[in-house]
Scaffold this motif. Structure first.
Motif, mmCIF file in Angstrom:
data_model
loop_
_atom_site.group_PDB
_atom_site.id
_atom_site.type_symbol
_atom_site.label_atom_id
_atom_site.label_comp_id
_atom_site.label_asym_id
_atom_site.label_seq_id
_atom_site.Cartn_x
_atom_site.Cartn_y
_atom_site.Cartn_z
ATOM 1 N N UNK A 181 17.728 0.180 5.111
ATOM 2 C CA UNK A 181 16.502 0.213 5.915
ATOM 3 C C UNK A 181 15.264 0.542 5.091
ATOM 4 N N UNK A 182 15.477 1.131 3.899
ATOM 5 C CA UNK A 182 14.349 1.493 3.040
ATOM 6 C C UNK A 182 14.430 0.714 1.731
ATOM 7 N N UNK A 183 13.286 0.490 1.102
ATOM 8 C CA UNK A 183 13.259 -0.163 -0.202
ATOM 9 C C UNK A 183 13.554 0.870 -1.285
ATOM 10 N N UNK A 184 13.590 0.435 -2.516
ATOM 11 C CA UNK A 184 13.870 1.308 -3.650
ATOM 12 C C UNK A 184 12.993 2.564 -3.582
ATOM 13 N N UNK A 185 13.635 3.728 -3.680
ATOM 14 C CA UNK A 185 12.874 4.976 -3.535
ATOM 15 C C UNK A 185 11.920 5.231 -4.701
ATOM 16 N N UNK A 186 11.993 4.417 -5.754
ATOM 17 C CA UNK A 186 11.033 4.556 -6.851
ATOM 18 C C UNK A 186 9.680 3.942 -6.497
ATOM 19 N N UNK A 187 9.640 3.149 -5.437
ATOM 20 C CA UNK A 187 8.397 2.493 -5.031
ATOM 21 C C UNK A 187 7.665 3.344 -4.001
ATOM 22 N N UNK A 188 6.401 3.615 -4.274
ATOM 23 C CA UNK A 188 5.574 4.461 -3.422
ATOM 24 C C UNK A 188 4.515 3.628 -2.722
ATOM 25 N N UNK A 189 3.788 4.249 -1.834
ATOM 26 C CA UNK A 189 2.694 3.542 -1.173
ATOM 27 C C UNK A 189 1.530 3.356 -2.143
ATOM 28 N N UNK A 190 0.641 2.437 -1.806
ATOM 29 C CA UNK A 190 -0.544 2.208 -2.633
ATOM 30 C C UNK A 190 -1.382 3.481 -2.712
ATOM 31 N N UNK A 191 -1.526 4.167 -1.582
ATOM 32 C CA UNK A 191 -2.325 5.394 -1.560
ATOM 33 C C UNK A 191 -1.739 6.441 -2.493
ATOM 34 N N UNK A 192 -0.405 6.586 -2.479
ATOM 35 C CA UNK A 192 0.233 7.569 -3.354
ATOM 36 C C UNK A 192 0.069 7.185 -4.813
ATOM 37 N N UNK A 193 0.193 5.902 -5.132
ATOM 38 C CA UNK A 193 0.013 5.478 -6.521
ATOM 39 C C UNK A 193 -1.409 5.772 -7.003
ATOM 40 N N UNK A 194 -2.405 5.484 -6.191
ATOM 41 C CA UNK A 194 -3.786 5.726 -6.584
ATOM 42 C C UNK A 194 -4.083 7.218 -6.669
ATOM 43 N N UNK A 195 -3.457 8.005 -5.797
ATOM 44 C CA UNK A 195 -3.623 9.457 -5.842
ATOM 45 C C UNK A 195 -3.061 10.015 -7.158
ATOM 46 N N UNK A 196 -1.909 9.511 -7.581
ATOM 47 C CA UNK A 196 -1.320 9.980 -8.844
ATOM 48 C C UNK A 196 -2.204 9.604 -10.025
ATOM 49 N N UNK A 197 -2.784 8.418 -9.958
ATOM 50 C CA UNK A 197 -3.650 7.978 -11.052
ATOM 51 C C UNK A 197 -4.874 8.882 -11.161
ATOM 52 N N UNK A 198 -5.488 9.187 -10.016
ATOM 53 C CA UNK A 198 -6.682 10.051 -10.024
ATOM 54 C C UNK A 198 -6.362 11.443 -10.553
#
Length: 360
Positions: free
Chosen positions: A275-292
């Motif tokens: 039911x879920x995709x690979x747990x290594x993949x995050x939302x776009x918002x989370x990826x951008x938050x980590x980058x900032x």
């Protein structure tokens, strides 16, 4: 007639690889558990490498009850590199794919000089003919501590997987690529420019012996040791290249040796899709938050439901389109501010992609 062309040995081919890289000792560690059916294909693929082959290969035969050892012993005298065979039987409480790869790599390191390059792949796989050559090219070009390649299913076996599962996997891969491109534009990494991938598969890892030793080797975990190793390298300050032109073909079997590995995932999804995709993949918002926040490595985040993947992918594409508009605007502004004789063409922040290996 041998299955390899000995006249190609120790030349760089058409890739620009420095002699200092070519001269470094190369050793491959292969954990193997009941791989009598596949091990010959694996070793022959290493022997058939174009231009640059390993100097030695370690076969770490663990908890095997079939003829893996006999297959290796029969083939070894015909191979164009030294074969070191080690056999071990782990107690049930200690046996795992992670432990086997950790020990196989440690054995390889013990047989290699300090400036060696350590490689690892899977016993049920076959490296591409230019696997080692392109890996060395990545080391030479990007000055990294490790190079991660891609794991692709054997074409003749991939056809046995239902089409809907292949479509789901393609969707995950496309979303992962979109996330990586967002990262490449917002936080360019000159050691790992676009195009790149986001895989950390034990089927294709190469690392300097120095970096391997500094982070304590492959982490002592039962599974996903490949991902854990990448995180250890990042935290240790060793950059890695995710080379899109380095790949290995692996089996699409549904009865595997590693708990939590690819075979187990395929078998489970044949019964019912996750039911879920690979747990290594995050939302776009989370990826951008980590980058900032300049956060290294993955953070704990809610998994993404497969049914929601199209929505997340669409948002990633909107972000990429917005970034492109911002770059176009910056280009126009720069041109307007420049004089008539000093106008320079806009160079995108991920301009290294233009000259990346394998890019037309």
């Amino acid at each position: 007639m041998p299955w390899y062309d000995d006249s190609m040995h120790l030349t760089a081919g058409h890739l620009n690889i420095s002699q200092s890289i070519i001269r470094r000792y190369r050793i491959v560690a292969i954990p193997a558990c009941n791989e009598a059916v596949h091990i010959a294909t694996c070793l022959k693929a290493l022997a058939a490498q174009q231009a640059i082959r390993p100097h030695a290969v370690v076969i770490w035969i663990n908890n095997s009850t079939d003829g893996t050892l006999q297959c290796v012993e029969a083939l070894a005298p015909r191979l164009p590199f030294t074969v070191h065979v080690r056999t071990v039987d782990y107690a049930a409480s200690e046996a795992s794919a992670g432990r086997a790869r950790r020990d196989a790599m440690a054995c390889a390191a013990s047989l290699a000089p300090e400036d060696a390059l350590l490689f690892t792949t899977d016993a049920d796989g076959a490296v591409a003919p230019d696997w080692m050559r392109r890996t060395l090219a990545a080391f030479a070009r990007y000055k990294v501590g490790a190079v991660f390649g891609r794991a692709l299913l054997f074409p003749h076996e991939a056809s046995s997987i239902p089409a809907h599962l292949q479509v789901d996997d393609d969707a995950e891969q496309a979303y992962a690529a979109a996330l990586e491109r967002i990262s490449a534009q917002l936080a360019p990494d000159w050691h790992d420019p676009w195009p790149r991938h986001a895989e950390h598969s034990g089927a294709s890892i190469a690392v300097t012996r120095t970096a391997w030793a500094a982070v304590g080797g492959i982490p002592d975990v039962a599974s996903s040791e490949d991902r854990a190793f990448y995180q250890a390298l990042r935290q240790g300050g060793f950059p890695a290249r995710h080379a899109p032109d380095v790949f290995v073909y692996v089996s699409a079997r549904v009865v595997g040796r590693a708990r939590g590995g690819m075979a187990e995932t395929i078998a489970r999804r044949l019964i019912a899709q996750d039911p879920f995709i690979d747990d290594a993949l995050e939302t776009v918002a989370e990826r951008m938050r980590r980058i900032r926040r300049h956060v290294i490595g993955m953070t704990v985040h809610p998994p993404i439901r497969r049914a929601d993947l199209p929505r997340h992918h669409a948002r990633a594409l909107r972000v990429l389109a917005r970034l492109q508009r911002m770059r176009d605007a910056a280009s126009m502004s720069s041109a307007e501010q420049a004089g008539p004789d000093d106008t320079m063409p806009f160079v995108p922040r991920d301009h290294a992609a233009i000259h990346a290996p394998g890019t037309p």
